[in-house]
Design an enzyme around this catalytic site. Structure first.
Site, PDB file in Angstrom:
ATOM      1  N   SER A 107      66.989 -10.128 -16.733  1.00 47.21           N
ATOM      2  CA  SER A 107      66.680  -8.700 -16.626  1.00 47.21           C
ATOM      3  C   SER A 107      65.912  -8.252 -17.883  1.00 47.21           C
ATOM      4  CB  SER A 107      67.972  -7.914 -16.388  1.00 47.21           C
ATOM      5  OG  SER A 107      67.696  -6.621 -15.890  1.00 47.21           O
ATOM      6  N   HIS A 252      71.462  -8.852  -8.195  1.00 47.98           N
ATOM      7  CA  HIS A 252      70.762  -8.804  -9.471  1.00 47.98           C
ATOM      8  C   HIS A 252      71.370  -9.737 -10.514  1.00 47.98           C
ATOM      9  CE1 HIS A 252      68.090  -7.076 -12.432  1.00 47.98           C
ATOM     10  NE2 HIS A 252      69.107  -6.797 -13.225  1.00 47.98           N
TER      11      HIS A 252
END
Length: 276
Positions: A107, A252
């Site tokens: 991320s 995610h």
């Protein structure tokens, strides 16, 4: 004016493998792979503890504002985080060991990892055997995540009375944050300042660093709505070696659930000749 955080460089690198050996009393082994990990927004170096095993040396980059750096102010930029980490790596005793070095970021940490790998190569003379970037749209590419997300916009303003609740809703949709934290206002209040600071840095980062002459591995969860394949492919210019792509089942934050497969992929794609 300096662009580096004010903390001592040694504080920004956490040897997660050494911590694990101390807890278990296990002797040190020569690792077959060394993984230098950059955590996502709001997370600490310990995010990567799931990667630790006897034959892999795992180090986490510790950003200001958490764990042993809790009282330190936020860095002025992602490039400052990378500069500080590169300095710490260059001073580490293992840099000349010959063990392949993988730089991995998830991320927001993907942006830090790309900058860090570039600095190691071009400023510190340390070869990177693999650059692995996960779950992050490259700077300048179209982001599938709505930039006008109301909860995120509200949550980034600590003066808004509903900011904490809004950011908690956004985190819950993204996944990866324990419900015990999201439902506890005191725990949440401890974590949100670092998260807000990281998200601002990530949003302001709009460049790709000088490319590294290493392979590039692009990682993504199959159900991750925050980044698409095109956004990951836009990282291509950060490395001049071969580009490989891997997707793991999940959203995610899929990496911890697929640790063994991730380590196999890292080792398989690391260039064995690229070690100092």
């Amino acid at each position: 004016m300096s662009t580096r955080p004010t903390g001592a460089p040694g504080r920004c690198l956490v040897d997660l493998s050494a911590q694990d050996r101390l807890r278990g009393g296990a002797p040190a082994r020569t690792p077959r792979l060394r993984v230098l990990c950059c955590p996502p927004a709001g997370a600490a170096a310990g995010y990567w503890r799931f990667l630790v095993r006897e034959d892999v040396h795992v180090l986490g980059v510790q950003y200001p504002g958490r764990e042993n750096r809790f009282r330190e102010p936020s860095a002025p930029s992602l490039t400052a985080l990378a500069a500080e980490a590169a300095e710490a790596v260059a001073a580490a005793p293992w840099t000349s060991s010959g063990v392949p070095l993988v730089v991995l970021g998830h991320s927001m940490g993907a942006s830090v990892a790309a900058e860090l790998a570039s600095r190691l190569e071009h400023r510190e003379g340390i070869r990177v055997a693999l650059l692995a970037l996960s779950a992050k749209t490259a700077p300048g590419a179209a982001d599938p995540q709505d930039p006008g997300d109301e909860d995120l916009r509200t949550g980034l303003d600590p003066q808004d009375p509903g900011a904490d609740a809004a950011l908690a809703r956004w985190l819950r949709r993204l996944g990866g944050t324990p419900e015990a934290v999201l439902e506890n206002p005191e725990l949440l209040a401890l974590q949100l300042p670092a998260l807000r600071a990281d998200l601002r840095l990530s949003g302001a980062h709009d460049r790709l660093p000088a490319p590294v002459p290493a392979p590039l591995l692009l990682l993504r969860g199959t159900g991750d709505g925050s980044v698409d394949a095109a956004g990951m492919d836009a990282w291509g210019p950060v490395a001049t070696g071969p580009v490989q792509r891997r997707e793991y089942p999940g959203g995610h934050h899929p990496l911890a659930a697929h640790r063994d497969r991730l380590l196999e992929d890292l080792e398989a794609h690391a260039a064995p000749g690229r070690s100092r």
